[in-house]
Write an enzyme that holds these catalytic residues in place. Structure first.
Site, PDB file in Angstrom:
ATOM      1  N   HIS A  15      36.356  -6.885  16.596  1.00 46.41           N
ATOM      2  CA  HIS A  15      36.859  -8.060  17.306  1.00 46.41           C
ATOM      3  C   HIS A  15      38.270  -8.463  16.877  1.00 46.41           C
ATOM      4  O   HIS A  15      38.911  -9.256  17.532  1.00 46.41           O
ATOM      5  CB  HIS A  15      35.913  -9.250  17.100  1.00 46.41           C
ATOM      6  CG  HIS A  15      35.920  -9.782  15.693  1.00 46.41           C
ATOM      7  ND1 HIS A  15      35.251  -9.150  14.661  1.00 46.41           N
ATOM      8  CD2 HIS A  15      36.527 -10.853  15.139  1.00 46.41           C
ATOM      9  CE1 HIS A  15      35.435  -9.824  13.549  1.00 46.41           C
ATOM     10  NE2 HIS A  15      36.208 -10.861  13.798  1.00 46.41           N
ATOM     11  N   ARG A  16      38.761  -7.902  15.771  1.00 49.91           N
ATOM     12  CA  ARG A  16      40.081  -8.328  15.296  1.00 49.91           C
ATOM     13  C   ARG A  16      41.170  -7.813  16.224  1.00 49.91           C
ATOM     14  O   ARG A  16      41.154  -6.647  16.621  1.00 49.91           O
ATOM     15  CB  ARG A  16      40.316  -7.849  13.857  1.00 49.91           C
ATOM     16  CG  ARG A  16      39.305  -8.450  12.890  1.00 49.91           C
ATOM     17  CD  ARG A  16      39.649  -8.302  11.444  1.00 49.91           C
ATOM     18  NE  ARG A  16      38.557  -8.841  10.648  1.00 49.91           N
ATOM     19  CZ  ARG A  16      38.404 -10.141  10.352  1.00 49.91           C
ATOM     20  NH1 ARG A  16      39.304 -11.014  10.772  1.00 49.91           N
ATOM     21  NH2 ARG A  16      37.376 -10.566   9.648  1.00 49.91           N
TER      22      ARG A  16
END
Length: 364
Positions: A210-211
């Site tokens: 998700h980064r």
């Protein structure tokens, strides 16, 4: 009677506050006079991101929902601070309990301290050393004004001592996320849906990414996915994916039959998949804690970690963001040659009781 306000706002918070609430409930049943309020800041506000967690983790409905979701980080921080200040003025506690490192943690700590209310930080002292991560700024600012630090590791204790925090304010108690994991282990359940039916224990991978550094650069995202698919030898890989990342994958034309994209899963379903996986590939800190305790091989696609104990005593390896470095680690997992969990002190399922015991003694 001491009064405490417990703050939660984003998905990782719910696993951390559930055992604290249950510990307070046990104290009340035992006849101890103690008051607590649960405040949901609304930072994550959709059903999958928060609603399911209340039900699955037996968390009571919050006493207040601040509705602070949406907007930029600054807008969200400001909205939560304004609403939480009002909440504290109407229901003033002896102490505010914040957990983790999300926007709500920072905003509620500042609002409480400006009203001269004590703050306890559960997971205090954690550091990655990476100021490009918003979470690192949240941790540093929160810890700079915290009164009581409840720590997960000796590494966190050392970080706080180096910052000049007096020993009597550091409470080494363990990890409330592991309390939740141990309590919920018997309740894990296979997710429903055709894509999960053929999965067999030890015969698939789980991935979370998700980064922004990993998912927003299309070229590097494609290179990473290609390297993963090449390294897992045709095994399935389950990827609960944010809609934005799903769109990026679609744009890149990535459509492998063994890449199983699904919506974010509930806690019980996701951890069922993790527990039974051959390995996990992630850029999340919290997942590395759970994989370690469940003795599941874990590859972290980051150059740093705020949880080094998971690499020293757990099953986590920090691989970085270069897809070319992935293959030898995946080979190790495929051959069954991965390291095993060695045990991390106080990650024993009793952390919340230690926290609540300390708070009641301190404020009674």
């Amino acid at each position: 009677m001491p009064k405490f306000t417990i703050v939660a706002g984003a998905r990782p918070n719910f696993m951390k506050i559930a055992p604290i609430i249950h510990a307070f409930q046990r104290q009340k049943k035992a006849g101890i006079e103690v008051g607590y309020r649960l405040v949901h800041t609304g930072q994550h506000y959709d059903k999958k991101m928060s609603g399911d967690f209340f039900e699955q983790l037996s968390i009571p409905e919050p006493d207040a929902n601040l509705g602070g979701g949406g907007g930029t980080q600054a807008e969200q921080t400001a909205a939560i601070m304004v609403a939480f200040e009002k909440e504290l003025m109407e229901n003033r506690p002896n102490l505010v309990i914040v957990v983790g490192d999300v926007t709500s943690t920072l905003a509620c700590s500042i609002a409480a301290k400006k009203l001269q209310i004590d703050v306890a930080h559960v997971e205090g002292g954690i550091r990655s050393g990476d100021l490009s991560m918003p979470e690192e700024i949240n941790r540093m600012v929160t810890d700079s004004i915290t009164d009581h630090f409840f720590t997960t590791s000796e590494i966190a204790n050392v970080n706080l001592r180096k910052a000049g925090v007096p020993e009597e304010r550091i409470h080494f108690v363990g990890n409330t996320m592991i309390d939740t994991l141990m309590a919920q282990l018997p309740n894990f359940r296979k997710p429903q849906g055709e894509m999960f039916n053929h999965l067999r224990p030890g015969n698939y991978f789980v991935m979370t990414m998700h980064r922004p550094a990993n998912v927003d650069q299309e070229h590097s995202l494609k290179a990473m996915i290609d390297a993963i698919l090449e390294g897992i030898g045709g095994l399935s890989i389950v990827f609960p994916v944010h809609p934005r990342t799903a769109k990026n994958l679609q744009n890149l034309g990535i459509n492998a039959a063994n890449l199983l994209l699904c919506e974010p899963l509930g806690y019980l379903e996701f951890n069922y998949l993790v527990k039974n996986a051959k390995g996990v590939i992630t850029d999340s800190g919290g997942v590395t804690e759970e994989t370690s305790v469940m003795d599941v091989p874990c590859i972290t696609l980051r150059d740093n970690t705020e949880r080094p104990e998971t690499t020293l005593l757990g099953t986590n390896e920090l691989v970085g963001t270069d897809p070319k470095k992935l293959k030898p680690y995946l080979d190790k997992i495929m051959k069954g040659e991965w390291k095993h969990y060695q045990g991390i002190p106080f990650w024993d399922g009793k952390t919340a009781d230690r926290i609540v015991d300390t708070l009641i003694k301190t404020y009674s």
